[in-house]
Motif scaffolding. Sequence first.
Motif, PDB file in Angstrom:
ATOM      1  N   THR A 246      78.145 113.278  44.071  1.00 19.86           N
ATOM      2  CA  THR A 246      76.857 112.738  43.637  1.00 19.86           C
ATOM      3  C   THR A 246      77.072 111.362  43.037  1.00 19.86           C
ATOM      4  OG1 THR A 246      77.033 113.715  41.434  1.00 19.86           O
ATOM      5  CG2 THR A 246      75.967 115.061  43.129  1.00 19.86           C
ATOM      6  N   GLN A 247      76.038 110.559  43.062  1.00 16.67           N
ATOM      7  CA  GLN A 247      76.133 109.215  42.517  1.00 16.67           C
ATOM      8  C   GLN A 247      75.216 109.031  41.312  1.00 16.67           C
ATOM      9  OE1 GLN A 247      75.342 106.137  45.371  1.00 16.67           O
ATOM     10  NE2 GLN A 247      76.025 104.511  44.011  1.00 16.67           N
ATOM     11  N   TYR A 248      73.999 109.565  41.363  1.00 18.79           N
ATOM     12  CA  TYR A 248      73.020 109.345  40.311  1.00 18.79           C
ATOM     13  C   TYR A 248      72.595 110.623  39.586  1.00 18.79           C
ATOM     14  CZ  TYR A 248      72.543 104.812  42.532  1.00 18.79           C
ATOM     15  OH  TYR A 248      72.798 103.581  43.061  1.00 18.79           O
ATOM     16  N   ILE A 249      72.911 111.779  40.155  1.00 18.84           N
ATOM     17  CA  ILE A 249      72.447 113.048  39.601  1.00 18.84           C
ATOM     18  C   ILE A 249      73.646 113.916  39.262  1.00 18.84           C
ATOM     19  CG2 ILE A 249      71.126 115.158  40.059  1.00 18.84           C
ATOM     20  CD1 ILE A 249      69.555 113.502  42.140  1.00 18.84           C
ATOM     21  N   GLY A 250      73.670 114.443  38.050  1.00 18.36           N
ATOM     22  CA  GLY A 250      74.677 115.420  37.665  1.00 18.36           C
ATOM     23  C   GLY A 250      74.036 116.790  37.618  1.00 18.36           C
ATOM     24  N   ALA A 251      74.809 117.822  37.872  1.00 23.21           N
ATOM     25  CA  ALA A 251      74.265 119.179  37.846  1.00 23.21           C
ATOM     26  C   ALA A 251      75.362 120.165  37.491  1.00 23.21           C
ATOM     27  CB  ALA A 251      73.662 119.524  39.208  1.00 23.21           C
ATOM     28  N   SER A 252      74.955 121.224  36.806  1.00 22.83           N
ATOM     29  CA  SER A 252      75.873 122.328  36.530  1.00 22.83           C
ATOM     30  C   SER A 252      75.124 123.638  36.684  1.00 22.83           C
ATOM     31  CB  SER A 252      76.476 122.215  35.120  1.00 22.83           C
ATOM     32  OG  SER A 252      75.468 122.314  34.129  1.00 22.83           O
ATOM     33  N   ALA A 253      75.869 124.677  37.057  1.00 22.81           N
ATOM     34  CA  ALA A 253      75.360 126.041  37.144  1.00 22.81           C
ATOM     35  C   ALA A 253      75.943 126.789  35.958  1.00 22.81           C
ATOM     36  CB  ALA A 253      75.791 126.670  38.466  1.00 22.81           C
ATOM     37  N   ASN A 254      75.107 127.567  35.236  1.00 20.39           N
ATOM     38  CA  ASN A 254      75.507 128.144  33.962  1.00 20.39           C
ATOM     39  C   ASN A 254      75.066 129.595  33.831  1.00 20.39           C
ATOM     40  OD1 ASN A 254      76.146 125.438  32.340  1.00 20.39           O
ATOM     41  ND2 ASN A 254      74.343 125.114  33.594  1.00 20.39           N
TER      42      ASN A 254
ATOM     43  N   ARG B 293      79.797 125.717  35.818  1.00 21.25           N
ATOM     44  CA  ARG B 293      80.408 125.082  36.977  1.00 21.25           C
ATOM     45  C   ARG B 293      79.742 123.731  37.169  1.00 21.25           C
ATOM     46  NH1 ARG B 293      81.416 128.068  42.731  1.00 21.25           N
ATOM     47  NH2 ARG B 293      82.317 126.282  43.794  1.00 21.25           N
ATOM     48  N   PHE B 294      80.520 122.655  37.038  1.00 20.86           N
ATOM     49  CA  PHE B 294      79.980 121.305  37.212  1.00 20.86           C
ATOM     50  C   PHE B 294      79.890 121.014  38.709  1.00 20.86           C
ATOM     51  CE2 PHE B 294      81.343 120.893  32.807  1.00 20.86           C
ATOM     52  CZ  PHE B 294      80.232 120.263  32.265  1.00 20.86           C
ATOM     53  N   ILE B 295      78.710 121.169  39.228  1.00 22.73           N
ATOM     54  CA  ILE B 295      78.472 120.964  40.660  1.00 22.73           C
ATOM     55  C   ILE B 295      78.807 119.532  41.051  1.00 22.73           C
ATOM     56  CG2 ILE B 295      76.689 120.964  42.443  1.00 22.73           C
ATOM     57  CD1 ILE B 295      75.319 123.219  40.754  1.00 22.73           C
ATOM     58  N   ASP B 296      78.490 118.563  40.177  1.00 25.96           N
ATOM     59  CA  ASP B 296      78.722 117.157  40.515  1.00 25.96           C
ATOM     60  C   ASP B 296      80.202 116.804  40.566  1.00 25.96           C
ATOM     61  OD1 ASP B 296      79.247 115.960  37.563  1.00 25.96           O
ATOM     62  OD2 ASP B 296      77.539 117.332  37.516  1.00 25.96           O
ATOM     63  N   LYS B 297      81.070 117.689  40.095  1.00 24.14           N
ATOM     64  CA  LYS B 297      82.514 117.461  40.238  1.00 24.14           C
ATOM     65  C   LYS B 297      83.020 117.968  41.592  1.00 24.14           C
ATOM     66  CE  LYS B 297      82.857 116.063  35.974  1.00 24.14           C
ATOM     67  NZ  LYS B 297      82.161 114.833  35.744  1.00 24.14           N
ATOM     68  N   GLU B 298      82.210 118.810  42.261  1.00 22.41           N
ATOM     69  CA  GLU B 298      82.627 119.415  43.514  1.00 22.41           C
ATOM     70  C   GLU B 298      81.915 118.855  44.740  1.00 22.41           C
ATOM     71  OE1 GLU B 298      83.094 123.755  43.308  1.00 22.41           O
ATOM     72  OE2 GLU B 298      82.490 123.558  41.212  1.00 22.41           O
ATOM     73  N   ILE B 299      80.851 118.135  44.518  1.00 24.48           N
ATOM     74  CA  ILE B 299      80.097 117.532  45.620  1.00 24.48           C
ATOM     75  C   ILE B 299      79.834 116.085  45.211  1.00 24.48           C
ATOM     76  CG2 ILE B 299      77.792 118.158  44.792  1.00 24.48           C
ATOM     77  CD1 ILE B 299      77.155 119.026  47.689  1.00 24.48           C
TER      78      ILE B 299
END
Length: 138
Positions: free
Chosen positions: A34-42, A26-32
Amino acid sequence: MSSYDILEIGDPQAWTDPDGGPVAKRFIDKEIPTQYIGASANALEPGGEVPFWHSHDVLEEVYVFLAGRGQMAVGDDVVEVQAGSVVRVGPGVLRAWRALPDSPGALRWLCIRAGGDTLEAIGRDGQLDRERSMPWAE
């Protein structure tokens, strides 16, 4: 962009792949926003592995393992990972991972990525290598 945002991604034990593939992601940065930080839950079920290696030209990533046991291939090395392991991978380094077949449950982790510019300016920064074989020795 407001000074903070909240996103509920649910209990890590419930992370699954809606398409039935090996990796729940789940690409968290696609749902919230963010500008400088990307995150995913795996999550990977025991015995599961990612179907490709990947690297980034600009971004570095930090993998924070939350549950399960697995292995992470980083360049030419294979490291053991489990709940509490944190692995940083710099730009240009190929990486892949798997959940060990005897893991007590799914291997679950957060991937946090950042680079020298905004994510929007960097754009899609990944390269897949589907030809390279996985290094797992059974």
